[in-house]
Design an enzyme around this catalytic site. Structure first.
Site, PDB file in Angstrom:
ATOM      1  N   TYR A 168      25.295  27.060  12.993  1.00  0.00           N
ATOM      2  CA  TYR A 168      24.034  26.331  12.831  1.00  0.00           C
ATOM      3  C   TYR A 168      23.549  26.425  11.396  1.00  0.00           C
ATOM      4  O   TYR A 168      23.905  27.334  10.635  1.00  0.00           O
ATOM      5  CB  TYR A 168      22.955  26.900  13.763  1.00  0.00           C
ATOM      6  CG  TYR A 168      22.491  28.283  13.361  1.00  0.00           C
ATOM      7  CD1 TYR A 168      21.387  28.461  12.527  1.00  0.00           C
ATOM      8  CD2 TYR A 168      23.168  29.414  13.793  1.00  0.00           C
ATOM      9  CE1 TYR A 168      20.981  29.728  12.130  1.00  0.00           C
ATOM     10  CE2 TYR A 168      22.773  30.682  13.414  1.00  0.00           C
ATOM     11  CZ  TYR A 168      21.671  30.833  12.584  1.00  0.00           C
ATOM     12  OH  TYR A 168      21.279  32.091  12.193  1.00  0.00           O
ATOM     13  N   PHE A 178      16.654  27.565   5.440  1.00  0.00           N
ATOM     14  CA  PHE A 178      16.128  28.924   5.525  1.00  0.00           C
ATOM     15  C   PHE A 178      17.077  29.879   6.233  1.00  0.00           C
ATOM     16  O   PHE A 178      16.914  31.094   6.175  1.00  0.00           O
ATOM     17  CB  PHE A 178      14.754  28.944   6.209  1.00  0.00           C
ATOM     18  CG  PHE A 178      14.726  28.344   7.589  1.00  0.00           C
ATOM     19  CD1 PHE A 178      15.155  29.059   8.691  1.00  0.00           C
ATOM     20  CD2 PHE A 178      14.254  27.058   7.783  1.00  0.00           C
ATOM     21  CE1 PHE A 178      15.124  28.509   9.962  1.00  0.00           C
ATOM     22  CE2 PHE A 178      14.207  26.498   9.055  1.00  0.00           C
ATOM     23  CZ  PHE A 178      14.646  27.225  10.146  1.00  0.00           C
ATOM     24  N   ASP A 179      18.085  29.351   6.917  1.00  0.00           N
ATOM     25  CA  ASP A 179      19.066  30.218   7.582  1.00  0.00           C
ATOM     26  C   ASP A 179      20.288  29.382   7.919  1.00  0.00           C
ATOM     27  O   ASP A 179      20.161  28.205   8.281  1.00  0.00           O
ATOM     28  CB  ASP A 179      18.466  30.813   8.858  1.00  0.00           C
ATOM     29  CG  ASP A 179      19.339  31.908   9.468  1.00  0.00           C
ATOM     30  OD1 ASP A 179      20.203  32.441   8.747  1.00  0.00           O
ATOM     31  OD2 ASP A 179      19.140  32.232  10.651  1.00  0.00           O
ATOM     32  N   ILE A 196      13.979  31.457  19.833  1.00  0.00           N
ATOM     33  CA  ILE A 196      12.768  30.643  19.990  1.00  0.00           C
ATOM     34  C   ILE A 196      12.915  29.661  21.152  1.00  0.00           C
ATOM     35  O   ILE A 196      14.015  29.246  21.506  1.00  0.00           O
ATOM     36  CB  ILE A 196      12.427  29.884  18.688  1.00  0.00           C
ATOM     37  CG1 ILE A 196      13.581  28.967  18.274  1.00  0.00           C
ATOM     38  CG2 ILE A 196      12.055  30.850  17.570  1.00  0.00           C
ATOM     39  CD1 ILE A 196      13.275  28.101  17.064  1.00  0.00           C
ATOM     40  N   TYR A 222       8.029  28.811  15.332  1.00  0.00           N
ATOM     41  CA  TYR A 222       7.344  30.029  14.900  1.00  0.00           C
ATOM     42  C   TYR A 222       5.830  29.867  14.872  1.00  0.00           C
ATOM     43  O   TYR A 222       5.131  30.756  14.386  1.00  0.00           O
ATOM     44  CB  TYR A 222       7.878  30.459  13.533  1.00  0.00           C
ATOM     45  CG  TYR A 222       9.323  30.888  13.593  1.00  0.00           C
ATOM     46  CD1 TYR A 222       9.682  32.092  14.160  1.00  0.00           C
ATOM     47  CD2 TYR A 222      10.338  30.052  13.121  1.00  0.00           C
ATOM     48  CE1 TYR A 222      11.005  32.482  14.248  1.00  0.00           C
ATOM     49  CE2 TYR A 222      11.664  30.428  13.199  1.00  0.00           C
ATOM     50  CZ  TYR A 222      11.997  31.652  13.765  1.00  0.00           C
ATOM     51  OH  TYR A 222      13.310  32.023  13.856  1.00  0.00           O
ATOM     52  N   PHE A 240      17.461  22.005  13.172  1.00  0.00           N
ATOM     53  CA  PHE A 240      18.688  22.793  13.264  1.00  0.00           C
ATOM     54  C   PHE A 240      19.873  21.868  13.509  1.00  0.00           C
ATOM     55  O   PHE A 240      19.870  21.084  14.465  1.00  0.00           O
ATOM     56  CB  PHE A 240      18.611  23.806  14.411  1.00  0.00           C
ATOM     57  CG  PHE A 240      17.578  24.877  14.229  1.00  0.00           C
ATOM     58  CD1 PHE A 240      17.887  26.049  13.545  1.00  0.00           C
ATOM     59  CD2 PHE A 240      16.307  24.715  14.738  1.00  0.00           C
ATOM     60  CE1 PHE A 240      16.933  27.038  13.375  1.00  0.00           C
ATOM     61  CE2 PHE A 240      15.341  25.691  14.577  1.00  0.00           C
ATOM     62  CZ  PHE A 240      15.657  26.867  13.895  1.00  0.00           C
TER      63      PHE A 240
END
Length: 301
Positions: A168, A178-179, A196, A222, A240
């Site tokens: 992902y 961010f990731d 989440i 979040y 994502f």
């Protein structure tokens, strides 16, 4: 001037990978090591100014991620830095008195800018969500996650109780990453119950082997708090890009296989009315008008 570097090479016998019952024992017995020494020049010595500048970079990385939005331009950042420097060097005149005299107005300024920033984030996020809903093949879950498939899977569907193996990349709506397991070069494995809510809902719309974009509303991500240290502001819609490599547990759903007429496959024969494929159950073989045979199977653990 040089210094010696020792490198430890570890060899694992391949046989250990094929012995799940005694994997640890065989791995221990197959392990060998060898130390190789060589000389190399030491890294160049940085000057003090460079090191202190790096200290500033380090301190800045520890500040809240949304501070930049509250202090958006370079001129204002310089004023903030002047206050910091004056306080640290003792040049500030009665700093506590200044804070007491201006604290209430400072709070009003910060709260006002935070509200403006939140309004913009909400508007941009909602526009992105609305756009995603209009994309071809898009599905919206009951909670509002938009799933836009890019490659159809043919394996199991995960449930909220499943564990999955995925690749992902997580982004903000402006494309800021961010990731990313892709950037790390290694798929991630986790239980959906531990992530989440947006992932729990969105992943259930995917099949093993499939790829999709999940657009997650803030309340299923979040929330208002965000994750400032990760660069995720409060109220942010998240995006994502996901590849569902494998459903590790708790999977349900179907797999569709196509057989050439009279051909047969490694997984089943089109000449049989019903067959049991490896890892699957309840497979129905249906002849099609174009000469192919469709096998529809349920899969589950």
């Amino acid at each position: 001037m040089s210094f010696t570097v020792q490198v430890l090479f570890i060899y694992l016998g391949l046989a250990s990978a094929f012995s799940p019952v005694s994997r640890w024992t065989s791995r221990q017995s197959a392990m060998k090591s060898k130390v190789v020494e060589f000389e190399m020049d030491p890294p160049p010595q940085a000057d003090t100014e460079t090191l202190l500048y790096c200290l500033g970079l380090n301190l800045a990385s520890q500040l809240p991620g949304d501070l930049k939005a509250l202090v958006p331009n370079e001129g204002e950042i310089e004023l903030v830095m002047k206050g910091l420097v004056d306080r640290m060097t003792g040049k500030a005149v009665d700093p506590m008195a200044q804070l007491e005299a201006n604290g209430e107005q400072l709070n009003v300024l910060i709260q006002g800018r935070a509200a403006d920033m939140q309004e913009k984030i909400n508007a941009v996020g909602q526009k992105f969500l609305d756009g995603a809903k209009g994309e071809e093949g898009a599905v919206t879950t009951s909670g509002g996650v938009v799933v836009v498939p890019s490659a159809k899977g043919v394996g199991m569907y995960p449930t909220s109780a499943s564990s999955v193996k995925v690749h992902y990349t997580g982004m903000l709506v402006d494309g800021t990453v961010f990731d990313s397991s892709v950037q790390r070069g290694e798929p991630a494995t986790f239980a959906l119950a531990q992530v989440i809510k947006g992932w729990q809902e969105g992943m259930q719309e995917m099949q093993e082997g499939g790829k999709a974009r999940l657009v997650v509303p803030s309340d299923l991500g979040y929330g208002a708090a965000g994750q400032p240290q990760a660069g995720i502001p409060g109220g942010a819609v998240l995006v994502f890009e996901v590849e569902l490599i494998k459903v590790l547990s708790g999977g349900v759903g179907g797999l569709v296989l196509w057989h050439q007429k009279g051909g047969g496959t490694a997984r089943g024969s089109p000449n049989e009315e019903k067959t049991l494929l490896s890892g699957l159950r309840d497979c129905d073989i249906t002849p099609m008008t174009d000469g192919t045979v469709r096998s529809s199977c349920a899969a589950g653990l």
